[in-house]
Design an enzyme around this catalytic site. Structure first.
Site, short mmCIF file in Angstrom:
data_model
loop_
_atom_site.label_atom_id
_atom_site.label_comp_id
_atom_site.label_asym_id
_atom_site.label_seq_id
_atom_site.Cartn_x
_atom_site.Cartn_y
_atom_site.Cartn_z
N CYS A 205 108.98 -29.05 148.81
CA CYS A 205 107.95 -28.71 147.81
C CYS A 205 108.59 -28.10 146.57
O CYS A 205 108.25 -28.46 145.44
CB CYS A 205 106.94 -27.75 148.42
N CYS B 149 101.47 -24.54 154.45
CA CYS B 149 100.16 -24.50 153.78
C CYS B 149 99.24 -25.64 154.18
O CYS B 149 98.02 -25.47 154.22
CB CYS B 149 100.35 -24.46 152.26
#
Length: 368
Positions: A108, A204
């Site tokens: 990410c 997440c």
């Protein structure tokens, strides 16, 4: 006092909704910088709303907006769901299907947070992009260097090894000089409601902590049963799908044996999980790929003594590294280590400085 140059400059702050990035925004704003906050919406909003203590969730977007409103700074929310799904979630899923133990936070940072945020920040005319990471950027003799944060409990250098030299020149990490307690006190000083907000804990996009559900949703039928074979060659039982296993795992094997067994190797091509005694986890050499190097270039025949981390929670171990072509390196521990897992990162240090790193491959980890 954090000096980022001309006080008239625009500084974009990557605001996740947590206390760290909020403190950075407040500190830079108080020092007179022209601060703009940006938050990325990275995955399904409906899922995000129900997920607590995860980075970039619905509540976090709201919290970031409230911090920006209190500070009186512009704040933008950018929809990066499709890019995040393609670059991070699908990579995560495919990595598990290859018998690896993926590290989505690094992907990410590499593919979304730094690459795209830097592009957006430059489009806004910003001189720098500031984040709430606990690492330090230090100007060395040959340019910017990436160093560990002064708070060892919060150091995030392991997750930022893919940062390029060009990105490092543009980035700022004000909290690298702070402890977490100091950051919370700073946020309290500015009256920010997120001062005592818990840190994010989970991946997440895994709302309930069950990554297997995510894998089966993205790649239906992924949990294919197969053989569990002892490293000595005999079959011991049946596994429930290679996505349920990782190198070094002991619990949940469902095998009765006369000694404790651990996952030693995962063979995705033949859908086999190999197990063995703890001693079979010991190894000394392995290869890393897609190496990102931040220091002076290593010569082809040069061997360099360094410290390496093969898990974010492990202490660095002494090792010797050497080049294998343009983007691979051989890593040789001075003493054997356990459970070197393909898919994890190997980050290379010289003292407190990050020299670079790469992704652990299954090459020469074990020969069966």
């Amino acid at each position: 006092m954090i000096n980022l140059g001309d006080k008239q400059s625009i500084i974009v702050v990557a605001m996740s909704g947590g206390v760290d990035s909020a403190a950075v925004a407040a500190m830079l704003h108080a020092q007179g910088y022209n601060v703009i906050g940006i938050t990325l919406q990275l995955y399904d909003h409906g899922m995000a709303v129900g997920k607590k203590n995860a980075c970039c969730a619905g509540q976090d977007i709201y919290d970031a907006k409230m911090v920006a409103n209190k500070l009186g700074i512009p704040h933008y929310v950018l929809d990066y769901e499709s890019k995040f799904k393609e670059s991070v979630i699908e990579n995560f899923v495919d990595s598990y299907l290859q018998g690896e133990t993926p590290l989505p936070c690094v992907q990410c940072n590499k593919s979304v947070k730094f690459k795209d945020l830097i592009k957006t920040a430059k489009e806004l005319g910003a001189a720098q992009l500031a984040t709430g990471h606990y690492v330090r950027k230090i100007n060395g003799d040959n340019g910017a260097e990436l160093h560990i944060g002064i708070d060892p409990a919060k150091d995030q250098s392991y997750f930022l090894f893919t940062t390029t030299k060009e990105q490092l020149d543009y980035l700022s990490f004000p909290l690298g000089w702070f402890t977490k307690d100091e950051t919370r006190k700073l946020a309290s000083k500015f009256g920010l409601e997120v001062a005592n907000k818990p840190d994010s804990q989970d991946i997440c996009f895994v709302p309930d902590g069950n990554y297997k559900n995510v894998i089966n949703k993205i790649r239906p039928g992924s949990s294919k049963k197969g053989k569990i074979i002892h490293v000595n060659g005999f079959e011991l039982g049946e596994h429930s799908g290679i996505i349920n296993y990782t190198i070094g795992q002991r619990r949940g094997l469902g095998i009765a044996y006369n000694e404790p067994l651990y996952v030693i190797k995962i063979d995705p091509n033949n859908n086999i999980v190999y197990v063995g005694p703890e001693s079979a986890l010991n190894m000394q050499e392995f290869i890393i790929k897609d190496v990102n190097w931040l220091a002076d270039e290593i010569k082809d025949n040069e061997k360099l003594e360094v410290a390496v981390k093969i898990r974010s929670t492990r202490l660095p171990s002494l090792a010797e590294i050497s080049k294998l072509g343009d983007d691979k390196m051989k890593v040789k521990f001075l003493s054997e280590e356990k459970a070197v897992a393909p898919g994890q990162a190997c980050v290379i240090y010289d003292g407190e400085r990050v020299l670079g790193g790469g992704w652990i491959t299954r090459d020469i980890i074990i020969t069966l």
